[in-house]
Design a protein around this motif. Sequence first.
Motif, PDB file in Angstrom:
ATOM      1  N   ARG A 111       0.933  -1.325  -0.077  1.00  0.00           N
ATOM      2  CA  ARG A 111      -0.062   0.028  -0.053  1.00  0.00           C
ATOM      3  C   ARG A 111       0.690   1.217  -0.022  1.00  0.00           C
ATOM      4  NH1 ARG A 111      -5.322   0.860   0.625  1.00  0.00           N
ATOM      5  NH2 ARG A 111      -6.141   2.732   1.477  1.00  0.00           N
ATOM      6  N   ASN A 126       0.334   5.670  -0.465  1.00  0.00           N
ATOM      7  CA  ASN A 126      -0.320   6.896  -0.755  1.00  0.00           C
ATOM      8  C   ASN A 126      -1.874   6.497  -0.757  1.00  0.00           C
ATOM      9  OD1 ASN A 126       2.044   8.521  -0.605  1.00  0.00           O
ATOM     10  ND2 ASN A 126       2.233   8.279  -2.886  1.00  0.00           N
ATOM     11  N   GLY A 127      -2.328   5.705   0.323  1.00  0.00           N
ATOM     12  CA  GLY A 127      -3.636   5.311   0.252  1.00  0.00           C
ATOM     13  C   GLY A 127      -4.261   4.560  -0.860  1.00  0.00           C
ATOM     14  N   ALA A 128      -3.236   3.914  -1.660  1.00  0.00           N
ATOM     15  CA  ALA A 128      -3.727   2.854  -2.883  1.00  0.00           C
ATOM     16  C   ALA A 128      -3.044   1.782  -2.758  1.00  0.00           C
ATOM     17  CB  ALA A 128      -3.112   3.648  -4.167  1.00  0.00           C
ATOM     18  N   ASP A 129      -3.774   0.574  -3.000  1.00  0.00           N
ATOM     19  CA  ASP A 129      -3.230  -0.727  -2.897  1.00  0.00           C
ATOM     20  C   ASP A 129      -2.690  -1.078  -4.204  1.00  0.00           C
ATOM     21  OD1 ASP A 129      -4.130  -1.357  -0.353  1.00  0.00           O
ATOM     22  OD2 ASP A 129      -6.070  -1.630  -1.161  1.00  0.00           O
TER      23      ASP A 129
END
Length: 363
Positions: free
Chosen positions: A313, A315-318
Amino acid sequence: MDHVSATRARPGLALVLTAVALAGPLAPAAAAAAPPGTEAGVELATDRRSVSAWLPYWGDTEAAYQDALEHADQLHTVSPFWYEASADTVKAEDGAGNEGIIDGLHRAGIRVVPTVTETAGPAEMAALMHDPRRRAAHVDALLEMAGSRSYDGVELDYETMATTNDRATLERVRTGYNLLTRDLCARLHTRGKECVITVLAHVRGSGAAYDYQHLGKIADTVRIMGYDLHWSGGEAGPLSSKDWYEEVLRYATDTIPRNKIEVAFPGYGWDWTKGSKGRAGHLTWKEADSLRKQTGADYHFDAASGTPHFTYRKNGADHEVWYQDARGVAEQLPLLKKYRVRGTGLWALGFEDPEVWAALRGQ
């Protein structure tokens, strides 16, 4: 990976050779070296070493070159990714024709067969290849390049022309490429040089632009890109798999003599951002392994495909990463043994898991 996309993301083109103007004399012809006349599917004895590899002109070229020298006992051919053809010209990438690299590889007993990619689209290439005058000029340009250094041959990696779903255009590309490769290979052979053709895997709707049977007759080597089952513009997943290789090899060995086939393995991977419509990011094995360690991600190995993967993960993204390593290559090599294919390849020098060489040696 998609070789064409790789080059377009890199800077710098120099040395323009205009095809129509290339009517001057070439270097004296060497003895003819026609490819063996064999039937598809026949296993022939060969004493050549079994691994070829591409040498990218971008990134750390010196490291890639040293990588080749370190594994000279396994490499029979290195193909520097040095040239790009448009409809009427052949251009050299930055650093192309480096005689220090060419001479060093030759001293190590490695043949040097530079790669030429193409930029013209399907319709434009089809028109060129079906026009006898333009086709001859294109071949002249390739031969001029081949004679500009002590190269051992030419490798065509023409992929842009294959990117169409229009069946009529695709058929014209296929028949036109047969004419182009027929002419090029014949003239290379009169000069004692190799003719190597690289193709997309002919499987699951891909690779229809290439007439495997024809190429198997006229080329010395047919290199099959054994990767991008899942690619940067699609869904996340393995770059190759065992069942996919099974399909690839079944068709290839039915149409091309086994001693002419090389299956190239990936030394890279793709980093997909879940939920994003953007293309996945490219990672070499070294970058993927470093990223996994930096993010503390667990190493997972998909036994069904024979490829590693992990998630992380940022910056808030998977993110989901699939790539290839030595373990995966070792898992997939038995498919080549099953179909009695000895030729292997690697995209690309400097990208790979160092242990992959031990895996390839065991084939």
